[in-house]
Each structure stands twice: as C-alpha cells, then as structure tokens.
Design a protein around this motif. Structure first.
Motif, PDB file in Angstrom:
ATOM      1  N   ALA A  98       0.870  -1.155   0.169  1.00 51.10           N
ATOM      2  CA  ALA A  98      -0.305  -0.027   0.171  1.00 51.10           C
ATOM      3  C   ALA A  98       0.922   1.480   0.010  1.00 51.10           C
ATOM      4  N   VAL A  99       0.338   2.533  -0.605  1.00 55.05           N
ATOM      5  CA  VAL A  99       0.907   3.633  -0.631  1.00 55.05           C
ATOM      6  C   VAL A  99      -0.158   4.725  -0.217  1.00 55.05           C
ATOM      7  N   LEU A 100       0.665   5.668   0.468  1.00 50.80           N
ATOM      8  CA  LEU A 100      -0.195   6.831   0.822  1.00 50.80           C
ATOM      9  C   LEU A 100      -0.424   7.705  -0.218  1.00 50.80           C
ATOM     10  N   PHE A 101      -1.545   8.349  -0.219  1.00 55.22           N
ATOM     11  CA  PHE A 101      -1.967   9.193  -1.386  1.00 55.22           C
ATOM     12  C   PHE A 101      -2.095  10.492  -0.410  1.00 55.22           C
ATOM     13  N   MET A 102      -2.865  10.614   0.651  1.00 55.57           N
ATOM     14  CA  MET A 102      -3.192  12.070   1.242  1.00 55.57           C
ATOM     15  C   MET A 102      -3.550  11.863   2.593  1.00 55.57           C
ATOM     16  N   GLU A 103      -3.535  12.659   3.321  1.00 57.98           N
ATOM     17  CA  GLU A 103      -3.834  12.952   4.659  1.00 57.98           C
ATOM     18  C   GLU A 103      -4.529  14.072   5.201  1.00 57.98           C
ATOM     19  N   GLY A 104      -5.337  14.212   5.978  1.00 59.97           N
ATOM     20  CA  GLY A 104      -6.079  15.448   6.375  1.00 59.97           C
ATOM     21  C   GLY A 104      -6.852  15.165   7.592  1.00 59.97           C
ATOM     22  N   THR A 105      -7.821  16.267   7.872  1.00 56.33           N
ATOM     23  CA  THR A 105      -8.598  16.036   9.080  1.00 56.33           C
ATOM     24  C   THR A 105     -10.314  16.324   8.615  1.00 56.33           C
ATOM     25  N   VAL A 106     -11.066  15.588   9.176  1.00 51.52           N
ATOM     26  CA  VAL A 106     -12.494  15.769   8.803  1.00 51.52           C
ATOM     27  C   VAL A 106     -13.052  16.407  10.039  1.00 51.52           C
ATOM     28  N   GLU A 107     -13.862  17.827   9.697  1.00 54.04           N
ATOM     29  CA  GLU A 107     -14.389  18.271  10.700  1.00 54.04           C
ATOM     30  C   GLU A 107     -16.020  18.023  10.959  1.00 54.04           C
ATOM     31  N   LEU A 108     -16.440  17.369  12.066  1.00 52.05           N
ATOM     32  CA  LEU A 108     -17.781  17.214  12.392  1.00 52.05           C
ATOM     33  C   LEU A 108     -18.270  18.075  13.316  1.00 52.05           C
ATOM     34  N   PRO A 109     -19.453  18.535  13.258  1.00 50.22           N
ATOM     35  CA  PRO A 109     -20.228  19.389  14.434  1.00 50.22           C
ATOM     36  C   PRO A 109     -20.131  18.650  15.764  1.00 50.22           C
TER      37      PRO A 109
END
Length: 268
Positions: free
Chosen positions: A257-268
């Motif tokens: 496997a290879v990493l494409f993207m990382e980030g954060t999800v904002e939930l209320p």
C-alpha cells in the motif's frame, strides 16, 4: 471536532493504481448514520473506521467498512490500508495487529520486504445453476456458478484471462439480483488466476482490487491447480497484485500500500 483521515492505494506499490481506501482512526464509536455519511462523502469503494479496544479484549482494534451505500461484512483492501496506517503513522510498536470485525478476528502482519499479509477466513461456497439475471447481464456466463452465503456474492469462471478482461456486464441487470456482487475469474497468463469484481448491489460498479473475494478465490483455485501458494491479479483498469496462500480454514492475502493523502474531517 476534527478527526484524522488517510487515503491510500492498496494492493499496489505505485500511486494511481490498486484500490483507493479511506481510513479514519477513531477514539470511540460514532453513530452508524454518521459513518455511512462519511463513507458517502469520501465516495470510495470503502472507508474503514478503526477504534482501539481495551487491553482485556482479544483484538487490538475494532474495524468496520462502509461503501458509499452500505456497511459490508468483510473488506480486504481497506483492512490492508488500515494496517499500513497503524504500522507507519500511529507509532504501533509491533509487527502484527489484530482487528475485531463482523467476520470475526482478523490479523495483519508486516514482512521484512514491506508486504502486509492479511489473515482472513476461508469462506465456504455452494455450486448452483447460474441465476438468470447473471446470464442476462453477461452473454458468455457459464451455466454453473458458485454462491457465497456469508456475503451473498456469486462467482463464475470464464474460459481465460482475455474473457475476464473483456467482460462488460450490464450492471443494472446485476443489481436486480439483490445481492452484494459478482466475481468473475479465470486462469491467468502470467499468474495463477485473475479476477474482476462488480458490486452494484453495494453501491460499487466495479471494485478495482478486492482482497475479501480472495477468501473464496484462493480455496477454489488451490483445489483446481493443486497448490496452496498462488499469485493473483485483479485485472480492473487500475489493477492490483496479491500473493495468496491457503492455510486450512484461513487464507493469507498479501499486498502493498502507498499513502496518497492525509488530512482532517470536521464534524459538528
């Protein structure tokens, strides 16, 4: 509230091939409707949600998998992607990790060559006449098929790799089966067997690389070819490579496997 999210390409060592999966590590479970909404927003074949378990449990994490339309009982590529995140981004100290899932306890181990090996169940299947909907959807479908009760997939075997690559089933007709999906497979030219997987019943027209279907493909081809170690290719447009081994009532399915993207999800 921010939640981390990672997107990886699984069963490949190159970006833009293999099967994309999203992985979201959680500290505690979220409601099912939120998990499904997140998976629909990601719009990938699967999003995996992993949650650490207490030390007295027989697994390290719980794992659940959602397509954009529904929860599924077993998923290989998103489990592989989840293990990659745990090993490489979550400071996991061991070379193996275990998951509690709807299909029982699953394990993933890290090899010295960087390949990750899934410890998956050997899924039973039943031979039966090919449903008319499959024969209507695919002109060269054979008269006999195999049904997998645990996930409601059907599997059919075509003449050769070229037939698998050329297949263009009518997805609307397949969806009338009311099941999860259709596996098509044949002997491979440069590997032991090839496959493709169509799952319109689960909201996925064609899954690029599907680890879980190898819980059926490996025991089937091990019997046909008289060998327990098998090299496999899923010959979708993106394509993917799997090293497999039948181990009694378990199936080992290895990939990269290879990493494409990382980030954060904002939930209320």
């Amino acid at each position: 509230m921010p939640y981390p999210i990672y997107q990886l390409d699984a069963f490949t060592d190159q970006l833009f091939s293999g099967n994309p999966a999203a992985v979201m590590p959680l500290q505690e479970d979220l409601p099912d409707d939120i998990l499904l909404a997140l998976a629909a927003e990601n719009n990938l074949s699967e999003t995996a949600f992993i949650t650490p378990l207490p030390a007295d449990q027989d697994a390290d994490f719980s794992i659940r998998w959602f397509t954009p339309a529904t929860e599924v009982p077993l998923c290989g590529h998103a489990t592989l992607a989840s293990a990659w995140v745990i090993f490489n981004l979550l400071e996991w100290p061991e070379d193996s990790v275990s998951f509690q899932s709807k299909s029982g306890r699953l394990g993933v181990s890290k090899g010295a060559d960087g390949w990750l090996t899934l410890d998956f169940p050997n899924l039973p299947y039943q031979e039966q006449p090919t449903p008319q909907a499959i024969r209507d959807a695919l002109a060269d479908a054979p008269e006999q098929a195999w049904f997998v009760p645990s996930d409601t997939n059907y599997m059919i075997v075509l003449a050769d790799e070229a037939a698998v690559k050329a297949a263009e089933p009518d997805l609307r007709t397949l969806k009338t089966l009311g099941n999860q999906g259709l596996i098509i497979t044949a002997p491979g030219q440069d590997c032991d067997f090839v496959s493709r997987y169509f799952a319109p019943g689960a909201g996925v027209d064609e899954d690029p690389v599907t680890g879980s279907i190898h819980s059926v493909l490996v025991p089937y081809w091990a019997e046909k070819l008289g060998k327990n170690r098998l090299d496999a290719r899923q010959v979708s447009r993106r394509g993917g490579t799997l090293r497999c081994e039948l181990k009694g009532n378990r199936v080992a399915i290895a990939g990269q496997a290879v990493l494409f993207m990382e980030g954060t999800v904002e939930l209320p």
